[in-house]
Write an enzyme that holds these catalytic residues in place. Structure first.
Site, short mmCIF file in Angstrom:
data_model
loop_
_atom_site.label_atom_id
_atom_site.label_comp_id
_atom_site.label_asym_id
_atom_site.label_seq_id
_atom_site.Cartn_x
_atom_site.Cartn_y
_atom_site.Cartn_z
N SER A 8 -9.68 -7.89 11.28
CA SER A 8 -10.26 -9.24 10.44
C SER A 8 -10.96 -9.95 11.13
CB SER A 8 -8.69 -9.75 9.98
OG SER A 8 -9.12 -11.16 9.35
N HIS A 33 -12.96 -6.13 8.29
CA HIS A 33 -12.29 -7.12 7.10
C HIS A 33 -12.85 -8.46 6.95
CE1 HIS A 33 -8.76 -7.65 4.45
NE2 HIS A 33 -8.68 -8.58 5.15
N ASP A 35 -12.34 -12.16 5.20
CA ASP A 35 -11.35 -13.06 4.56
C ASP A 35 -12.17 -14.00 4.03
OD1 ASP A 35 -8.62 -11.66 4.71
OD2 ASP A 35 -9.09 -11.95 6.78
N MET A 37 -11.88 -17.49 1.71
CA MET A 37 -10.99 -18.18 0.88
C MET A 37 -11.40 -19.73 0.54
SD MET A 37 -7.94 -18.07 3.98
CE MET A 37 -7.76 -16.65 4.81
N HIS A 66 -12.08 -9.38 1.39
CA HIS A 66 -10.91 -9.72 0.56
C HIS A 66 -10.98 -10.79 0.22
CE1 HIS A 66 -6.30 -10.63 1.59
NE2 HIS A 66 -6.65 -10.63 0.41
N MET A 68 -9.70 -14.18 -1.46
CA MET A 68 -8.73 -15.03 -1.69
C MET A 68 -9.09 -16.44 -2.60
SD MET A 68 -6.58 -14.31 1.83
CE MET A 68 -8.18 -13.72 2.61
N MET A 137 -0.06 -7.85 0.74
CA MET A 137 -0.10 -8.70 1.68
C MET A 137 1.26 -8.79 2.54
SD MET A 137 -2.80 -10.48 1.94
CE MET A 137 -2.24 -11.55 3.28
N GLY A 142 -3.84 -16.96 3.64
CA GLY A 142 -4.26 -18.40 3.81
C GLY A 142 -4.68 -18.39 5.46
N GLY A 144 -4.59 -16.61 9.77
CA GLY A 144 -4.11 -15.53 10.59
C GLY A 144 -3.15 -15.89 11.52
N GLY A 145 -2.60 -14.87 12.23
CA GLY A 145 -1.49 -15.27 13.46
C GLY A 145 -0.11 -15.64 12.70
N ASP A 175 -1.77 -6.11 5.19
CA ASP A 175 -2.82 -7.19 5.98
C ASP A 175 -1.77 -8.29 6.18
OD1 ASP A 175 -4.63 -9.01 6.42
OD2 ASP A 175 -5.58 -9.16 4.55
N GLY A 176 -1.70 -8.64 7.44
CA GLY A 176 -0.97 -9.96 7.95
C GLY A 176 0.15 -9.58 8.90
N GLY A 177 -0.05 -9.97 10.17
CA GLY A 177 0.87 -9.86 11.08
C GLY A 177 1.08 -8.23 11.79
N GLY A 197 -5.72 -8.96 12.78
CA GLY A 197 -6.88 -9.91 12.97
C GLY A 197 -6.35 -10.59 14.38
C1 DX5 Z 1 -4.71 -13.86 5.84
C2 DX5 Z 1 -5.56 -12.72 5.69
C3 DX5 Z 1 -5.64 -11.82 6.98
C4 DX5 Z 1 -5.84 -12.24 8.43
C5 DX5 Z 1 -4.78 -11.49 9.29
O1 DX5 Z 1 -4.52 -14.58 4.66
O2 DX5 Z 1 -5.74 -12.11 4.77
O3 DX5 Z 1 -6.64 -10.70 6.94
O4 DX5 Z 1 -6.75 -12.50 8.96
O5 DX5 Z 1 -4.69 -12.16 10.41
P1 DX5 Z 1 -3.49 -11.71 11.31
O6 DX5 Z 1 -3.61 -10.11 11.68
O7 DX5 Z 1 -3.44 -12.37 12.64
O8 DX5 Z 1 -2.23 -11.90 10.56
ZN ZN Z 2 -7.31 -10.29 4.80
#
Ligand code: DX5
Ligand code: ZN
Length: 218
Positions: A8, A33, A35, A37, A66, A68, A137, A142, A144-145, A175-177, A197
């Protein structure tokens, strides 16, 4: 099927985007990927079509976009023209999800549907045969991290069972963490695509980090 890795770019260095893209071109990453938003569906704003178009110029891998955003059906053609290859919309953001999925496919893209952590997978039963991918998800969208939500494993199992029951053929993207503490377990549970990400772009050696996710050697 060997699983896919989709780094990401939310965590990439946007002042050195070309360098980041070139690095990921060289890596074992399968997709990029992106994102998107809108500050309405999620409490954050990222980037839009002009940036995707610039990324497309240098990217040598499919763009996994993706969305959002609310009412994503307003922009399907524009995302296609910007270079999206896979376009994922949120279940929670679409009143006429079936129509939106058909529009994405008619525009010549692969269609994905994403679920927030609290949305049960059984709500997708009547769309499963129409989609190319389901994105689960594993954090609240919303940012990263954030910390991985463990209930995701259960959702992967339930989604696999639902897919088999309906004879449906789709990829499961997480996707996420995602990091070295959960990647192996996610693949064992049935994930096909891992998004990462901060774990990739925040690491000392992103190329090696992508490789470790691809071959699960931690
Ligand atoms: C969050 C995004 C993710 C995000 C993941 O809303 O959809 O794609 O970038 O980031 P990490 O891998 O740091 O959780
Ligand atoms: Zn994403």
């Amino acid at each position: 099927m060997q699983h896919l890795i989709s780094p990401s770019f939310l965590s990439a260095d946007f002042t050195n985007l070309e360098r980041e893209i070139m690095q990921m071109n060289k890596s074992e990453a399968d997709w990029f990927h992106l994102d998107i938003m809108d500050g309405v569906f999620v409490p954050n704003i990222t980037f839009g079509m002009p940036v995707i178009k610039q990324i497309k110029k240098h990217a040598q891998k499919p763009l996994d976009v993706h969305l959002m955003i609310v009412q994503p059906e307003r922009y399907i053609e524009e995302f296609k023209n910007s270079g999206a290859d896979i376009l994922t919309v949120h279940y929670e953001a679409c009143t006429h999800l079936h129509r939106t999925v058909q529009q994405i496919k008619s525009a010549g893209m692969k269609a994905g549907v994403s679920l927030n952590p609290h949305t049960p997978v059984h709500l997708l039963e009547d769309i499963l045969n129409d989609v190319d991918m389901i994105l689960l998800m594993s954090v609240n969208p919303g940012f990263g991290g954030q910390k991985f939500i463990k209930n995701t494993y259960k959702k992967i199992n339930q989604l696999k069972i639902l897919g088999e029951k309906n004879g449906a053929d789709f990829l499961i993207e997480i996707d996420g963490g995602v990091d070295n503490s959960n990647a192996k377990k996610l693949i064992e549970a049935g994930a096909d695509v891992l998004v990462a990400g901060s774990f990739v772009f925040g690491s000392e050696n992103p190329l090696e980090t992508v490789k470790s996710l691809k071959y699960l050697n931690f």
